[in-house]
Design a protein around this motif. Sequence first.
Motif, PDB file in Angstrom:
ATOM      1  N   UNK A  19      -3.677  13.854  -5.040  1.00 43.07           N
ATOM      2  CA  UNK A  19      -2.565  12.916  -4.798  1.00 43.07           C
ATOM      3  C   UNK A  19      -2.114  12.984  -3.347  1.00 43.07           C
ATOM      4  N   UNK A  20      -1.996  14.214  -2.818  1.00 37.06           N
ATOM      5  CA  UNK A  20      -1.568  14.355  -1.413  1.00 37.06           C
ATOM      6  C   UNK A  20      -2.635  13.803  -0.476  1.00 37.06           C
ATOM      7  N   UNK A  21      -3.922  14.030  -0.798  1.00 33.01           N
ATOM      8  CA  UNK A  21      -4.994  13.497   0.041  1.00 33.01           C
ATOM      9  C   UNK A  21      -5.011  11.979   0.038  1.00 33.01           C
ATOM     10  N   UNK A  22      -4.815  11.399  -1.138  1.00 38.03           N
ATOM     11  CA  UNK A  22      -4.763   9.929  -1.224  1.00 38.03           C
ATOM     12  C   UNK A  22      -3.619   9.367  -0.401  1.00 38.03           C
ATOM     13  N   UNK A  23      -2.485  10.043  -0.465  1.00 38.52           N
ATOM     14  CA  UNK A  23      -1.290   9.586   0.275  1.00 38.52           C
ATOM     15  C   UNK A  23      -1.516   9.722   1.787  1.00 38.52           C
ATOM     16  N   UNK A  24      -2.156  10.863   2.224  1.00 39.65           N
ATOM     17  CA  UNK A  24      -2.415  11.093   3.665  1.00 39.65           C
ATOM     18  C   UNK A  24      -3.420  10.085   4.199  1.00 39.65           C
ATOM     19  N   UNK A  25      -4.487   9.783   3.417  1.00 49.53           N
ATOM     20  CA  UNK A  25      -5.496   8.809   3.855  1.00 49.53           C
ATOM     21  C   UNK A  25      -4.872   7.432   4.029  1.00 49.53           C
ATOM     22  N   UNK A  26      -3.989   7.074   3.126  1.00 50.20           N
ATOM     23  CA  UNK A  26      -3.306   5.781   3.255  1.00 50.20           C
ATOM     24  C   UNK A  26      -2.482   5.714   4.516  1.00 50.20           C
ATOM     25  N   UNK A  27      -1.729   6.768   4.833  1.00 46.78           N
ATOM     26  CA  UNK A  27      -0.922   6.799   6.052  1.00 46.78           C
ATOM     27  C   UNK A  27      -1.808   6.647   7.299  1.00 46.78           C
ATOM     28  N   UNK A  28      -2.991   7.355   7.324  1.00 48.21           N
ATOM     29  CA  UNK A  28      -3.873   7.307   8.486  1.00 48.21           C
ATOM     30  C   UNK A  28      -4.422   5.898   8.694  1.00 48.21           C
ATOM     31  N   UNK A  29      -4.828   5.215   7.590  1.00 53.22           N
ATOM     32  CA  UNK A  29      -5.375   3.848   7.722  1.00 53.22           C
ATOM     33  C   UNK A  29      -4.303   2.886   8.225  1.00 53.22           C
ATOM     34  N   UNK A  30      -3.043   3.102   7.829  1.00 53.27           N
ATOM     35  CA  UNK A  30      -1.957   2.233   8.299  1.00 53.27           C
ATOM     36  C   UNK A  30      -1.774   2.363   9.810  1.00 53.27           C
ATOM     37  N   UNK A  31      -1.827   3.625  10.326  1.00 51.11           N
ATOM     38  CA  UNK A  31      -1.639   3.827  11.758  1.00 51.11           C
ATOM     39  C   UNK A  31      -2.778   3.202  12.574  1.00 51.11           C
ATOM     40  N   UNK A  32      -4.027   3.307  12.058  1.00 47.99           N
ATOM     41  CA  UNK A  32      -5.170   2.711  12.769  1.00 47.99           C
ATOM     42  C   UNK A  32      -5.062   1.186  12.826  1.00 47.99           C
ATOM     43  N   UNK A  33      -4.635   0.595  11.713  1.00 51.39           N
ATOM     44  CA  UNK A  33      -4.504  -0.858  11.670  1.00 51.39           C
ATOM     45  C   UNK A  33      -3.410  -1.339  12.627  1.00 51.39           C
ATOM     46  N   UNK A  39       0.827  -1.206   0.000  1.00 50.17           N
ATOM     47  CA  UNK A  39       0.000   0.000   0.000  1.00 50.17           C
ATOM     48  C   UNK A  39       0.870   1.268   0.000  1.00 50.17           C
ATOM     49  N   UNK A  40       1.967   1.252   0.813  1.00 48.56           N
ATOM     50  CA  UNK A  40       2.845   2.431   0.830  1.00 48.56           C
ATOM     51  C   UNK A  40       3.466   2.675  -0.534  1.00 48.56           C
ATOM     52  N   UNK A  41       3.870   1.586  -1.241  1.00 43.09           N
ATOM     53  CA  UNK A  41       4.444   1.742  -2.587  1.00 43.09           C
ATOM     54  C   UNK A  41       3.428   2.338  -3.563  1.00 43.09           C
ATOM     55  N   UNK A  42       2.156   1.851  -3.467  1.00 42.77           N
ATOM     56  CA  UNK A  42       1.113   2.393  -4.349  1.00 42.77           C
ATOM     57  C   UNK A  42       0.853   3.864  -4.038  1.00 42.77           C
ATOM     58  N   UNK A  43       0.831   4.211  -2.722  1.00 41.93           N
ATOM     59  CA  UNK A  43       0.577   5.612  -2.348  1.00 41.93           C
ATOM     60  C   UNK A  43       1.699   6.514  -2.847  1.00 41.93           C
ATOM     61  N   UNK A  44       2.974   6.047  -2.743  1.00 40.30           N
ATOM     62  CA  UNK A  44       4.099   6.844  -3.240  1.00 40.30           C
ATOM     63  C   UNK A  44       4.017   7.029  -4.745  1.00 40.30           C
ATOM     64  N   UNK A  45       3.599   5.964  -5.461  1.00 42.02           N
ATOM     65  CA  UNK A  45       3.452   6.079  -6.917  1.00 42.02           C
ATOM     66  C   UNK A  45       2.382   7.105  -7.272  1.00 42.02           C
ATOM     67  N   UNK A  46       1.247   7.048  -6.538  1.00 42.07           N
ATOM     68  CA  UNK A  46       0.188   8.051  -6.782  1.00 42.07           C
ATOM     69  C   UNK A  46       0.702   9.450  -6.519  1.00 42.07           C
ATOM     70  N   UNK A  47       1.455   9.629  -5.413  1.00 39.98           N
ATOM     71  CA  UNK A  47       1.953  10.958  -5.069  1.00 39.98           C
ATOM     72  C   UNK A  47       2.951  11.454  -6.121  1.00 39.98           C
ATOM     73  N   UNK A  48       3.903  10.565  -6.542  1.00 37.18           N
ATOM     74  CA  UNK A  48       4.907  10.961  -7.556  1.00 37.18           C
ATOM     75  C   UNK A  48       4.245  11.282  -8.889  1.00 37.18           C
ATOM     76  N   UNK A  49       3.297  10.417  -9.301  1.00 38.96           N
ATOM     77  CA  UNK A  49       2.608  10.650 -10.560  1.00 38.96           C
ATOM     78  C   UNK A  49       1.805  11.940 -10.535  1.00 38.96           C
TER      79      UNK A  49
END
Length: 987
Positions: free
Chosen positions: A501-515, A460-470
């Motif tokens: 892109x930044x919102x998608x990346x931030x949402x991914x980080x938040x879900x990781x911390x909750x899990x 998931x982190x790799x996908x979020x970084x790709x979304x942010x870079x793209x």
Amino acid sequence: MHIKKADIFGFGKWVDHTIDFTDEPFICVYGDNESGKTTIQQFLLFMLFGMPPKKRAGYKPKMSGKMGGRLTVDDPEAGEFVIERLHDVQNGKAVCYTPDGQEHDETWLQDRLKGMTKETYQSIFSFSAVDLLDIRSMREEELGEVLLGIGMTGSNSIHALEKRLDAQLGERFKPFGKKPEINQQLASVDTLFQSLQQYRETEGDYRNKKEVLQQLNDELGQLQDELTKSKDAIFRLEKKRQALPILKEYQHVLQQLQTYPDPFSFPEQGMKRLEQLNEKLLPLRSELSVLRHNLNEYTSKRNAIWNSFFDDAVYEQLESILEQKQQWLDVHKSLNGYGETIQKLEWQIHAEMEQLNVGITAEDLQWLQLPFSAEKTWNQLKSDMDQVMVTKEQLEEEHRQLLKEEEYLHVQKDKQQASLADTEREKELQETVHQYHRQKQMLHDQDEQTWNWDQLKKQKEKQAAAWLTGGIAAAVILSVLAFITDRMTLLGISGVILAASIGQWTAGKRSHREMERMLVSKKPASGEITENEKQEAEKTLAANDEMKQELSIVQEKLRSNEMTFLKWEEKKSGLEQRENRVQRQIKEQWKQYPFLEQMDSAHWPALFHPLKHVLELHRDKQRQEQAYEQQLQKSRHFDERIDHFFHELKWDIAGKSTTDKVKEMENVQQEYWNGLSRIDQYDEWIADTEAKQREVQQKMQVYDEEIAHLMDMAGTETEEAFLAKGKQLEEKQNHAAKMSELDNQLARILPGDDYERLPAMELPEEHTLEANYEKESDRTSRIEQELEQKRQERADIHAALSGLESSESYSETLHRFTTEQEKLERLAEEWAVLKSAKEILAETKRNYRRNYLEQAIEKTTHYFHLLTEKAYGKIYPPEGTQSFQVEARNGIRYDVNELSQGTIDQLYVSLRLGISEVMSEKHRLPFIIDDAFVHFDPVRTKRIAELLAGVSEQQQVMLFTCKPDVMDAAANVSRADSKSSIRIPLS
């Protein structure tokens, strides 16, 4: 030159492949990436210009051992011919085949190419998209200069050389610099010169004395020149006086040398060669004589040996008898052995009968029989009796052991029953172990869940970084386009994309911390069973189980003991019956062998083998006596056959034993074998001698032919005439050598100009030379006196100046000034050389501009005008740091860097086509283009295809491409698919 067909034996991925380029001047080779287009280009270059071995190794086929091929070309001068190159033949050099059947080498091919090299060809007649990328990657101020360099030499080497010259000139001198070497040296020399001037101004008449000194030096120089000329004249006269006798001899030898004919026909070193050939023939003639004498001697000795032999039948009968010699010797040896054996057997039988002492005589041995069953019966009776006695003792011991074991087992049973744990305690321990295993399984499941979450988290982190870079890249691109096109909507879109892109990346980080928090919260509850408690429970349970097993075993052993008592009683009854049966069998053996009744049955087995051995010795003695009689008959038969052979040959046998007769027969046979061996040796020597004789005769024939060839070259028929002519040549060579020796002597004596006039020189008279010598001697003495006077005057002035210049500071300053001035002159000379080189390079470039650039720019303008549909009218070449400029239809000039990428590529293609057309006036070679139109739109691609079709009317054009639109644009030309060997003509 026109390429018609390529036959590839093996090159890279192509093996046994044929490409037909047809007679069409414009060919488009189409294929996808990795389909082998570049390999085909390299194959064409390899066939035309060759390739180094290391680079060839990279194109060796993986599936074939062949590497190379053939190229069919059509040349306006040589016509159609075939070029063949193979990797492992002549190190990859070309072999050319012309229609008249002749073969030509690499030099002939270079003549057809008019000296064109691979590098020059690629810089003028070939380019690709890679070249365009190289041009665009350079700095703006250098673009025009590099384009000019490509036109001049095919590379930017001139541009680099000019920069190196500028750098080296700057290191040496700058008009207003201080660090360059010459600037520093000028300052140093100027400082020293000022110091030197201060010292010189202290003396009022220093300058006047220096002027007088300079005038004296000039006069001394003139006098010295006159003295040198006078002495040179004396030297020449002296040399002529010394060389006069040699000159006379020189002319005499020259007259004698002219009497010999010229040219003089005689082989090179003919006398020496003839002498060497005769020296080589002399040992061969001697060797041939020796070989003939040896051949006669070998033949005579061989015949003498052959005549001394008996008839073949005698030797055959002799060999047949001697073949039985070993049998006869074996028979005699056997007779002796049999006699000794019979005597020994008689003694042994008598001795062993006395030792047995059982009442048996030698006569009883005739009827006594001891079958194999008797031994078995005696051993069985002894064994049965022994077993009966042993069994009695065992039964008594077994009865005692059974009573002790029964008592011990009852004691053990009581102890084990007292040590067992109760049922409630056992159940508590089992529950403790089960609870621990359930807890262990829960922890394992939780670890596996955590690992799976870590893997999912990384993905998931790799996908979020790709979304942010793209997203950032898309936002940057849209922002740049917005500023270029002045469309602010693109800037808004870029902001939206960046925010998403930044919102998608931030949402991914938040879900990781909750899990992660959820996983951390799932910790095992406290109060669980520990590892030590589990091990203690298992240990107690294992000890209780072991005690139960031991009690069960004791009970089982008690039951077994009772059964053993019953079996013991049965064994005792059976033993009594067996003892009675053995006694009955012993009495039966007494009746069959009466002598056994005197012995105990326990000793019967020991008697069997000695008695059996005596019977075998008796029978062996009988067999030995029969064999002795048979061998005696064979010996008598052999003696009779030898006596018969001696009677037939009438040989004397009186007083001779059979051994003597056999030895005499062996001597005769050995003499026969030795004679045959010597005959074979002589036959071999005779064959070897005849072969050597033929070999010597062949060698002599070669030398005789060489002597005849020497005679023919000299024009003589006999050796005497040859030697006479050789002596005449030797005399001529001696005169020539003498002439050369005299010439060398004159060259060492006479001056150079006099020696050069030697052939036309007239011999002077001796008295004339003497008079001239005296005259020049008087003149030399006068000049020397005047020189001495002037030198004295100069010495006086030098003494006066020495007083003025005696100061140590002045001398040191003067020395330093001279040294630094010389260094300045050396640096100035180096700077002048570099400056001249730069001026010559600049002049070369200006000459090139005047001669070729104007034509190239004119052709480039024409092609650029067509490609852009007359959007640009003129092209201005680079001047100084300014790059190429183009003038649009409205008269506005644009720098090359202000154009679009596609237009820059059109300009570069136009320039290469213009340069190629100018340069191809001498070299009409095919033009190769590899996907150079990547930035062309469909319209521009269509134009360039039409333009290349026009160029192909004067020059063959090959276009390699992987773009379908480029292939479609070239639809009116011939096309070849790089995946097939068949040309596809298009309508």
